[in-house]
Design an enzyme around this catalytic site. Structure first.
Site, PDB file in Angstrom:
ATOM      1  CE  LYS A 197      33.138  43.602  44.525  1.00  0.00           C
ATOM      2  NZ  LYS A 197      34.102  44.176  43.612  1.00  0.00           N
ATOM      3  CG  PHE A 210      25.944  49.615  40.697  1.00  0.00           C
ATOM      4  CD1 PHE A 210      26.063  50.542  41.711  1.00  0.00           C
ATOM      5  CD2 PHE A 210      27.072  49.294  39.952  1.00  0.00           C
ATOM      6  CE1 PHE A 210      27.268  51.157  41.981  1.00  0.00           C
ATOM      7  CE2 PHE A 210      28.298  49.908  40.208  1.00  0.00           C
ATOM      8  CZ  PHE A 210      28.391  50.846  41.225  1.00  0.00           C
ATOM      9  CE  LYS A 258      34.760  43.960  49.308  1.00  0.00           C
ATOM     10  NZ  LYS A 258      35.863  44.582  48.613  1.00  0.00           N
TER      11      LYS A 258
HETATM   12  P1  ATP Z   1      37.090  45.414  44.945  1.00  0.00           P
HETATM   13  O1  ATP Z   1      38.497  45.756  45.293  1.00  0.00           O
HETATM   14  O2  ATP Z   1      36.616  44.141  45.538  1.00  0.00           O
HETATM   15  O3  ATP Z   1      36.746  45.597  43.525  1.00  0.00           O
HETATM   16  P2  ATP Z   1      36.459  47.895  45.945  1.00  0.00           P
HETATM   17  O4  ATP Z   1      37.437  48.020  47.038  1.00  0.00           O
HETATM   18  O5  ATP Z   1      36.706  48.611  44.689  1.00  0.00           O
HETATM   19  O6  ATP Z   1      36.186  46.386  45.679  1.00  0.00           O
HETATM   20  P3  ATP Z   1      34.118  47.594  47.402  1.00  0.00           P
HETATM   21  O7  ATP Z   1      33.429  48.527  48.263  1.00  0.00           O
HETATM   22  O8  ATP Z   1      34.816  46.524  48.112  1.00  0.00           O
HETATM   23  O9  ATP Z   1      35.094  48.399  46.470  1.00  0.00           O
HETATM   24  O10 ATP Z   1      33.110  46.924  46.384  1.00  0.00           O
HETATM   25  C1  ATP Z   1      32.282  47.706  45.639  1.00  0.00           C
HETATM   26  C2  ATP Z   1      32.823  47.811  44.251  1.00  0.00           C
HETATM   27  O11 ATP Z   1      32.309  46.791  43.429  1.00  0.00           O
HETATM   28  C3  ATP Z   1      32.350  49.090  43.660  1.00  0.00           C
HETATM   29  O12 ATP Z   1      33.367  50.052  43.804  1.00  0.00           O
HETATM   30  C4  ATP Z   1      32.069  48.784  42.208  1.00  0.00           C
HETATM   31  O13 ATP Z   1      33.142  49.249  41.426  1.00  0.00           O
HETATM   32  C5  ATP Z   1      32.064  47.278  42.125  1.00  0.00           C
HETATM   33  N1  ATP Z   1      30.769  46.720  41.668  1.00  0.00           N
HETATM   34  C6  ATP Z   1      30.646  45.790  40.693  1.00  0.00           C
HETATM   35  N2  ATP Z   1      29.384  45.449  40.525  1.00  0.00           N
HETATM   36  C7  ATP Z   1      28.645  46.170  41.395  1.00  0.00           C
HETATM   37  C8  ATP Z   1      27.257  46.245  41.704  1.00  0.00           C
HETATM   38  N3  ATP Z   1      26.366  45.498  41.074  1.00  0.00           N
HETATM   39  N4  ATP Z   1      26.870  47.104  42.667  1.00  0.00           N
HETATM   40  C9  ATP Z   1      27.764  47.872  43.322  1.00  0.00           C
HETATM   41  N5  ATP Z   1      29.099  47.837  43.076  1.00  0.00           N
HETATM   42  C10 ATP Z   1      29.543  46.995  42.126  1.00  0.00           C
END
Ligand code: ATP
Length: 576
Positions: free
Chosen positions: A249, A338, A419
């Protein structure tokens, strides 16, 4: 339809607190429209003149709106300003002043919805020398033919402050209710919307009887991003989805890249165009050798000398400091791709993740700086945990596990992606909350007019923002000055309608700034309205601001349901 009739409906919608009733009101309004009026009306309700990703801001400044109101009402600008100060809102001031006007000028004719929309569109598109004058005269012309109530909404709309408190989910329910009398079509409409991010287009197609199932991904229509659920251990993940892909991530900037026939657009997580900021990604996308493609990835700045990646915050700061050109030379970006959503004319969003990934690896085999995200495939919790620990050791946030059999779940937080992040105190994750108010400084902070923030999460069921924390720490002096300036400009006279709060801050603000908040734990509290049942809601203990999240809007923040799930996780963790 006359815009004065639209205004009558708007005032009813504005006075409605319940989400269901609001949808019913919108359904009534839509049912009075002609087919060709539906699309413009949907954009107007959304506070726009086009789908948000087009980035067409209406852009009349208060100063100019005041001038237009003065011209139409026959008052001086000073008088308009005085009325504005009294009413706290320029739309209400225009309403009051126009109602005092003896009679409408003979030359004026009534505004239709279409006339108002076309004027809004012109106002949004005008730029360059003399454009402000032209915008003022377009608004004056509309005001000339307006009833006082109509003037309220014309002015608010042109200032970008329509604030009916209506979100896209309420509009989607309204469409279904209008046709079916209930919400039975909402899911199908939402799916179509998730694929094209243009609710005007979807509404028009729906009203014309076109099947929602025919919507598919298309270049230059951004797809609403898939989101990840949370679990708190490797065992839980494997138990839930079995053998899966486990990816790093990356703490970077999410990008959705569209390329077709020599054109490239890059959309942010909020689906705003940011193509011009990343020339190196654009040229790499053009060299892929594909006819058309949509892919997603996380971009990080890279220091080739030190072989070091920078986080999202550092990447953004560097961009601000060095400018786009210098930044792309000194700290080139690397985009960890990704997902692949569309390739050479084919929508891939319904394909299994494993097939999408196989194609992705082929397309991005030699495409630096576009590289496939790092991953392993495993069904062994131990292996997953080792991989997680390795990545966290390297300074990454954690992992995202992906169900090999799932399609791309546009616009939703589902278990297709899970996650697992390094923990923050007892919490499984940080929280993204929207600022709804602020407090004045006391003691040492007296010199600042800023003492802390009131922050909310989103209750998706009711559409309300519910308070979860008063945040008094985590900001540097610079950040405080900056926050104070931003928040002053977003001040409101009253509590925003969509905010549900028992606390009253010194100033309410328009809910638009999203912050990431860390805390020690989630507790139960009689003070906060998050998930409140009886007298008890959820609150954050020792909350501290980590950063502003420019890439998220208030519709993207942590939901009450997620807070409740995190509270349960916390309980479980303590029992284990
Ligand atoms: P966070 O606040 O934890 O960054 P978020 O609220 O933006 O997460 P989530 O759905 O919780 O969004 O987590 C997915 C996010 O993680 C995506 O929006 C993307 O930006 C990020 N990300 C980083 N690496 C990856 C990956 N390998 N695959 C998918 N998403 C990824």
């Amino acid at each position: 339809m006359l815009f004065s009739d639209v205004a009558e409906h708007f005032s009813k919608i504005e006075a409605t607190a319940s989400r269901l009733e609001m949808s019913a009101q919108i359904a009534r309004l839509l049912s009075e429209c002609k087919k060709e009026e539906i699309r413009p009306l949907i954009y107007i309700i959304e506070g726009n003149v086009a789908p948000a990703y087009e980035g067409l801001d209406i852009g009349i400044g208060e100063k100019f709106a005041i001038r237009a109101i003065a011209q139409t009402s026959g008052r001086s600008e000073r008088e308009v300003l005085a009325e504005y100060k009294k009413a706290g809102d320029l739309g209400s001031a225009a309403e009051k002043l126009l109602s005092k006007k003896a009679q409408l000028s003979l030359a004026s004719s009534q505004n239709t919805l279409m006339k108002a929309y076309h004027s809004f569109l012109k106002i949004a598109k005008l730029s360059g020398a003399g454009s402000q004058e032209a915008k003022i005269s377009l608004l004056s012309e509309l005001l000339n033919g307006a009833t006082p109530l109509e003037a309220r909404y014309l002015v608010r709309f042109c200032l970008g402050k329509l604030r009916l408190g209506v979100g896209d989910p309420s509009i989607i329910d309204a469409l279904s209710m209008m046709k079916k009398g209930d919400k039975s079509d909402s899911e199908a409409i939402l799916r179509a919307f998730n694929l094209c991010s243009d609710l005007g287009e979807v509404a028009e197609a729906y009203i014309s009887g076109k099947s929602m199932a025919h919507f598919s991904a298309q270049p230059f229509k951004p797809i609403r991003p898939a989101l990840a659920e949370r679990l708190q251990s490797a065992e839980e993940i494997i138990e839930k989805i079995g053998k899966c892909a486990v990816e790093a991530k990356y703490d970077g900037l999410r990008m959705q890249v569209h390329a077709c026939d020599g054109r490239v657009e890059i959309y942010s997580r909020k689906l705003e165009k940011m193509t011009h900021m990343f020339p190196e990604i654009t040229s790499a996308a053009l060299k892929l050798g594909t006819k058309s493609i949509i892919f997603e990835g996380e971009a990080l700045a890279y220091n080739p000398k030190e072989k070091k990646y920078y986080s999202f915050q550092q990447t953004i700061q560097r961009k601000r400091k060095y400018g786009i050109d210098a930044m792309s030379k000194e700290f080139p970006l690397r985009l960890f791709v990704f997902d692949l959503l569309y390739l050479d004319g084919k929508d891939l969003t319904l394909e299994r993740y494993s097939s999408r990934r196989a194609m992705l690896e082929k397309v991005f085999r030699n495409a630096e700086p576009l590289v496939p995200s790092e991953q392993i495939i495993t069904d062994d919790p131990k292996r997953l945990e080792e991989y997680f620990n390795k990545l966290v050791g390297e300074g990454l946030e954690g992992i995202i596990a992906k169900d090999l059999n799932q399609p791309y779940v546009a616009g939703a937080r589902k278990f297709a992606w899970i996650k697992l992040k390094k923990s923050y105190g007892e919490l499984a994750d940080t929280i993204d909350a929207v600022i709804v108010g602020y407090y004045l400084g006391k003691g040492q902070r007296k010199e600042f007019e800023f003492g802390g923030l009131l922050a909310c999460v989103l209750n998706e069921e009711t559409g309300k923002l519910e308070t979860i924390a008063k945040i008094g720490s985590g900001f540097s002096e610079d950040e405080m000055v900056n926050l104070q300036k931003m928040l002053e400009e977003a001040r409101l006279k009253e509590r925003p309608k969509e905010v549900n709060s028992k606390l009253v801050p010194d100033f309410w603000v328009k809910p638009k700034y999203v912050i990431t908040v860390a805390a020690d734990e989630i507790t139960l509290s009689p003070m906060h309205t998050c998930g409140m049942v009886g007298e008890t809601g959820y609150a954050l203990r020792f909350p501290r601001m980590i950063s502003l999240r420019d890439d998220k809007g208030p519709e993207d923040i942590t939901t009450t349901k997620e807070i409740m799930a995190m509270f349960e996780m916390q309980k479980k963790r303590r029992h284990d």
